[in-house]
Design an enzyme around this catalytic site. Structure first.
Site, PDB file in Angstrom:
ATOM      1  N   GLN A 125      11.233 -30.251  -8.635  1.00  0.00           N
ATOM      2  CA  GLN A 125      10.438 -31.186  -9.174  1.00  0.00           C
ATOM      3  C   GLN A 125      11.291 -32.010 -10.292  1.00  0.00           C
ATOM      4  OE1 GLN A 125       7.694 -29.784 -12.211  1.00  0.00           O
ATOM      5  NE2 GLN A 125       6.148 -31.587 -12.193  1.00  0.00           N
ATOM      6  N   GLY A 126      11.415 -33.340 -10.152  1.00  0.00           N
ATOM      7  CA  GLY A 126      12.178 -34.110 -10.992  1.00  0.00           C
ATOM      8  C   GLY A 126      11.282 -34.948 -11.950  1.00  0.00           C
ATOM      9  N   TYR A 127      10.946 -34.479 -12.988  1.00  0.00           N
ATOM     10  CA  TYR A 127      10.025 -34.895 -13.892  1.00  0.00           C
ATOM     11  C   TYR A 127      10.576 -35.328 -15.323  1.00  0.00           C
ATOM     12  CZ  TYR A 127       5.608 -35.278 -11.498  1.00  0.00           C
ATOM     13  OH  TYR A 127       4.354 -35.660 -10.688  1.00  0.00           O
ATOM     14  N   SER A 128      10.887 -34.126 -16.017  1.00  0.00           N
ATOM     15  CA  SER A 128      11.452 -34.148 -17.449  1.00  0.00           C
ATOM     16  C   SER A 128      12.929 -34.673 -17.519  1.00  0.00           C
ATOM     17  CB  SER A 128      11.439 -32.605 -18.016  1.00  0.00           C
ATOM     18  OG  SER A 128      10.332 -32.049 -18.082  1.00  0.00           O
ATOM     19  N   GLU A 243      -1.044 -28.501 -11.208  1.00  0.00           N
ATOM     20  CA  GLU A 243      -0.091 -27.405 -11.900  1.00  0.00           C
ATOM     21  C   GLU A 243      -0.673 -26.692 -12.958  1.00  0.00           C
ATOM     22  OE1 GLU A 243       4.526 -27.503 -13.608  1.00  0.00           O
ATOM     23  OE2 GLU A 243       3.500 -29.289 -13.481  1.00  0.00           O
ATOM     24  N   SER A 381       3.094 -29.533 -22.459  1.00  0.00           N
ATOM     25  CA  SER A 381       3.230 -28.578 -23.726  1.00  0.00           C
ATOM     26  C   SER A 381       1.570 -28.270 -24.192  1.00  0.00           C
ATOM     27  CB  SER A 381       3.984 -29.089 -24.886  1.00  0.00           C
ATOM     28  OG  SER A 381       3.353 -30.188 -25.670  1.00  0.00           O
ATOM     29  N   ASN A 382       1.482 -27.194 -24.541  1.00  0.00           N
ATOM     30  CA  ASN A 382       0.178 -26.619 -25.130  1.00  0.00           C
ATOM     31  C   ASN A 382      -0.640 -27.753 -26.025  1.00  0.00           C
ATOM     32  OD1 ASN A 382       0.430 -24.695 -23.293  1.00  0.00           O
ATOM     33  ND2 ASN A 382      -0.063 -23.262 -24.807  1.00  0.00           N
ATOM     34  N   GLU A 383       0.585 -28.425 -26.958  1.00  0.00           N
ATOM     35  CA  GLU A 383       0.102 -29.337 -27.875  1.00  0.00           C
ATOM     36  C   GLU A 383      -0.409 -30.491 -27.294  1.00  0.00           C
ATOM     37  OE1 GLU A 383       2.843 -26.449 -29.733  1.00  0.00           O
ATOM     38  OE2 GLU A 383       2.970 -27.661 -27.990  1.00  0.00           O
TER      39      GLU A 383
END
Length: 396
Positions: A125-128, A243, A381-383
């Site tokens: 996966q190329g996201y971040s 995901e 992220s959970n935030e």
């Protein structure tokens, strides 16, 4: 909600359990305690399940799924976790596969779905990107049109197991004006294409799990664009919802609690066991209550998907609570083994005067603890998930 299994459910569970017992490779047993797992080790069990038609429990039957309902999928996951099998990697089955059969062309479905099912091609996966993680819409990797190709330049980071990947799905910027989300496209890229460089990132536990990926004038056929140009954000959100549901890991956390209790029952040098300590027993009980609550939420999500509805805000709830539970499990395991968790070097098993300290069951406690710090960050992220819940559930 009736949680009692029917006779048909029990028969299905027995069928799954017998299949695992008869077909799971003996050499892969105890994989969690090994650091030498290679590409073929991960794919072998995938291929066995693929040959049986069980590699993609949630896929529609027209694309090769088994046609299971929520209860069957739940039982299947429970049995895989109970047997502690090598997990099927999510990048193909759970992530890009559903994107392709939902948004892709017929040619893309015919080309990519069968190898994903059979475990013949490994995806990453190329996201971040550096500076574009939680704020994914700020990504800068660009794809410029050149006839029948896109020319892609940029950098991706935290790309899990890209060192093994045959293909990758990448978010790229194809428009630079307007809202950032409106200029993103979703590309399928052959990882053997000239101009792609994969460089390892060694994590705090000493493992090579993630990478940075550089793309320099990489030529990608326009035919590998999924959906419409500049509409990749729709694909990205769809993928992330799936995901996040999978990240919860309820079934494997249940096995983790069982193993935690075994650790706590081990006698100390003083002859007592930690399970007899009221404070530690309370922590385990609280964790089990949270996990039971999360399990009900997971079943509700499965039922929603079975009714033809995609994952909703429940996927964010699953992601937050699931990862928090996973992290608490590793924290309590560290507490259970105490000072035996301290000495750790990846691959070190002791030699002569340099024997590893403590019992064998303690050697993987600290690396698991360190590795699980990431779960509250990846997949959104959970935030950020709390912001999604505030907007979609509370209307804030």
């Amino acid at each position: 909600m009736n949680l009692a299994f029917t006779d048909e459910d029990i028969a299905f569970r027995n069928e799954i359990r017998a299949f695992i017992e008869e077909n799971y490779p003996a050499r892969l047993r105890g994989f969690a305690d090994r650091d030498d797992m290679g590409k073929e080790d991960f794919l072998e069990w995938h291929r066995i399940l693929g040959a049986r038609g069980w590699s993609a429990p949630a896929w529609p039957t027209q694309y090769g799924g088994p046609g299971w309902g929520p209860t069957q999928r739940y039982i299947f996951g429970e049995e895989l976790a109970r047997a502690q099998t090598v997990p099927i990697l999510p990048f193909g089955i759970n992530m890009v596969g559903p994107v392709i059969y939902t948004f892709g062309t017929q040619e893309q479905k015919d080309r990519f779905l069968p190898p994903i099912l059979k475990g013949e091609e490994w995806w990453c996966q190329g996201y971040s990107e550096p500076g574009s993680g939680s704020d994914l819409a700020s990504l800068k990797t660009k794809a410029e049109r050149d006839g029948d190709y896109y020319i892609v330049n940029g950098q991706k980071t935290w790309t899990t197991l890209a060192q093994h990947a045959d293909w990758g799905f990448f978010l790229v910027r194809t428009k630079f004006d307007g809202k950032p989300q409106e200029g993103i496209s979703f590309l399928l890229i052959d990882m053997k294409t000239p101009g792609i460089t994969v460089r390892p990132i060694i994590t705090i536990d000493g493992g090579h799990e993630v990478n940075e990926v550089w793309l320099e004038n990489v030529r990608v056929p326009v035919a590998n664009l999924v959906g419409q140009e500049n509409m990749g954000w729709t694909c990205a959100k769809f993928l992330l919802a799936h995901e996040r549901s999978g990240i919860a890991g309820v079934a494997r956390s249940k096995v983790g609690i069982k193993r935690l209790k075994e650790l706590a029952r081990a006698e100390t040098m003083e002859g007592a066991s930690l399970i007899e300590d009221a404070d530690f027993s309370r922590k385990i009980a609280e964790l089990e209550i949270d996990l039971t609550t999360l399990e009900i939420t997971e079943l509700r999500t499965l039922a929603r998907e079975q009714a033809g509805k995609g994952p909703g805000p429940e996927s964010s709830i699953l992601k937050i609570k699931g990862t928090e539970i996973q992290q608490r499990l590793t924290e309590l395991a560290m507490e259970a083994v105490g000072n035996y968790a301290a000495p750790y070097v990846r691959g070190f098993r002791g030699d002569g005067d340099n024997m590893a300290v403590g019992p064998d069951y303690a050697h993987w406690t600290s690396p698991n603890y360190f590795n699980m710090r990431k779960t509250s960050i990846y997949g959104g992220s959970n935030e950020i998930q709390r912001n999604i819940i505030a907007k979609m559930v509370l209307g804030l």
